[in-house]
Write a protein that holds these residues in place. Sequence first.
Motif, short mmCIF file in Angstrom:
data_model
loop_
_atom_site.label_atom_id
_atom_site.label_comp_id
_atom_site.label_asym_id
_atom_site.label_seq_id
_atom_site.Cartn_x
_atom_site.Cartn_y
_atom_site.Cartn_z
N MET A 1 0.74 -1.15 -0.08
CA MET A 1 -0.19 0.10 0.08
C MET A 1 0.89 1.24 0.04
N LYS A 2 1.76 1.14 0.75
CA LYS A 2 2.84 2.47 0.97
C LYS A 2 3.51 2.55 -0.52
N ARG A 3 3.83 1.63 -1.18
CA ARG A 3 4.57 1.48 -2.52
C ARG A 3 3.49 2.39 -3.55
N LYS A 4 2.24 2.07 -3.37
CA LYS A 4 1.25 2.47 -4.41
C LYS A 4 1.22 4.08 -4.28
N MET A 5 1.28 4.32 -2.78
CA MET A 5 1.08 5.92 -2.31
C MET A 5 2.09 6.71 -2.96
N LYS A 6 3.46 6.28 -2.66
CA LYS A 6 4.44 6.89 -3.38
C LYS A 6 4.76 6.89 -4.78
N THR A 7 3.98 5.89 -5.13
CA THR A 7 4.05 6.08 -7.04
C THR A 7 2.98 7.04 -7.50
N LEU A 8 1.80 7.23 -6.71
CA LEU A 8 0.91 8.25 -6.96
C LEU A 8 1.46 9.73 -6.84
N VAL A 9 1.90 9.86 -5.68
CA VAL A 9 2.56 10.90 -5.30
C VAL A 9 3.58 11.60 -6.47
N SER A 10 4.43 10.56 -6.63
CA SER A 10 5.44 11.21 -7.72
C SER A 10 4.77 11.15 -8.91
N THR A 11 3.86 10.71 -9.28
CA THR A 11 3.01 10.93 -10.54
C THR A 11 2.52 12.44 -10.75
N LEU A 12 1.93 12.56 -9.55
CA LEU A 12 1.50 14.25 -9.38
C LEU A 12 2.51 15.20 -9.38
N ALA A 13 3.84 14.89 -8.75
CA ALA A 13 4.73 15.71 -8.75
C ALA A 13 5.34 15.99 -10.23
N LYS A 60 -8.89 5.21 -1.71
CA LYS A 60 -10.25 4.73 -1.24
C LYS A 60 -10.24 3.18 -1.67
N GLN A 61 -9.47 2.95 -2.81
CA GLN A 61 -9.46 1.50 -3.15
C GLN A 61 -8.74 0.63 -2.33
N LEU A 62 -7.43 1.19 -1.97
CA LEU A 62 -6.61 0.43 -1.04
C LEU A 62 -7.27 0.48 0.46
N THR A 63 -7.85 1.33 0.80
CA THR A 63 -8.57 1.14 2.03
C THR A 63 -9.63 0.05 2.05
N ASN A 64 -10.25 0.13 0.95
CA ASN A 64 -11.25 -1.16 0.74
C ASN A 64 -10.85 -2.48 0.73
N ALA A 66 -7.74 -3.20 1.95
CA ALA A 66 -7.46 -3.61 3.62
C ALA A 66 -8.67 -4.03 4.36
N ALA A 67 -9.68 -3.43 4.24
CA ALA A 67 -10.83 -3.75 5.03
C ALA A 67 -11.40 -5.20 4.45
N MET A 68 -11.26 -5.37 3.25
CA MET A 68 -11.50 -6.75 2.80
C MET A 68 -10.74 -7.83 3.16
N ILE A 69 -9.40 -7.57 3.22
CA ILE A 69 -8.46 -8.53 3.50
C ILE A 69 -8.51 -8.80 5.16
N ALA A 70 -8.90 -7.64 5.87
CA ALA A 70 -9.15 -7.89 7.32
C ALA A 70 -10.48 -8.74 7.44
N ASN A 71 -11.50 -8.61 6.92
CA ASN A 71 -12.62 -9.46 6.76
C ASN A 71 -12.33 -10.74 6.58
N GLN A 72 -11.60 -10.95 5.47
CA GLN A 72 -11.21 -12.51 5.01
C GLN A 72 -10.33 -13.23 6.32
N ALA A 73 -9.63 -12.31 7.15
CA ALA A 73 -8.89 -12.81 8.10
C ALA A 73 -9.82 -13.41 9.23
N LYS A 74 -10.85 -12.38 9.29
CA LYS A 74 -11.95 -12.98 10.24
C LYS A 74 -12.80 -14.18 9.93
N GLU A 75 -12.97 -14.32 8.56
CA GLU A 75 -13.73 -15.35 8.17
C GLU A 75 -12.84 -16.71 8.36
#
Length: 243
Positions: A1-13, A60-64, A66-75
Motif C-alpha cells: 500500500m505504501k509503495r502505491k502511495m509513493k508512486t501516485l505522489v511521484s506521478t502528481l509531482a 479509497k480503493q486501497l482502504t477497501n 485492506a478492509a476486505m483482507i481484514a474481513n477475510q482474516a476474520k472469516e
Amino acid sequence: MKRKMKTLVSTLALAIAASIAQAPPANAFILGGIVYDPTNYAQNLLTAARTLEMINNQIKQLTNEAAMIANQAKELTQLPYSAKAALKARLVEIDKLIQTANGLAYDVATIDAAFKTLFPQDYSAFSNLAMGAAANAHWKEASRALNDALVIQAKVTETIALDVSTLEEIVTESETAIGGLQVEQAGNQLLALQTKQSMQTAQLLAVQYRAEALDRARQLQTEERARIHRGRFLGDGSAYTPS
C-alpha cells in the motif's frame, strides 16, 4: 500500500513539474519579473486537481482492499474452543466398561461358541447334578449382564451432566463467533455432541438388550431342564400299577 502511495505522489509531482516547465505561450505576460500565463495556469490547476482526485480514488480503493483482507482474516479465524477431546474421552470410558465387563464377550468371533457352551440345546445326557450346575451358571451370567447394564446406565447418566456443560460452552462460542469458519466449527461441534449421544445410546441399548437376551435364554433353559426333570420323575409309567 505504501509503495502505491509513493508512486501516485511521484506521478502528481512529475505532472505539475512538466506543466510548469513548458515554454510560455504568446498570450503570457511578465508580472513582477515572473512570466504569467492564465491559460497555462488554469490547465496546470486542472491537471493537478485530476491527479489529486486519481490519488484519492486509489487511496479509497486501497482502504477497501485492506478492509476486505481484514474481513477475510476474520472469516478464516478458527474457533478457540474444541469439545473433541472431552467427547472422545466420555465414549472411551463407556467402551472400556463394556470391554472389561464380566461374562460373555461382546465380540462376534467368540460369542456364538461361548453361548452354545453355556446354553446347550440338549440336556438329555446331563445328570441332575450337572443340570443344577448349569442353572447356577445361567443365573450368574444373567446377574452379571444385569450388573453391566446398570453400570453403563450409571455412566451414561453421569455423562449427561457433562454434555449439558459442553453444550453451553459450544453455544456460547457460537454466539460470539467472529467469522464464517468459527460459526461452521461451532455447528460441527454441536453435531459431534449429538453423534456422541447417539453412539452412547446405542452402547447402552446393546448392553441392555444383551441382559434381556441372556435372561430370556436362562428362562428357556430352565423350562427345558424342568421338562427333563419331570420326565425322569414320571418315567415310562410302569413304576406304579394300581391294584
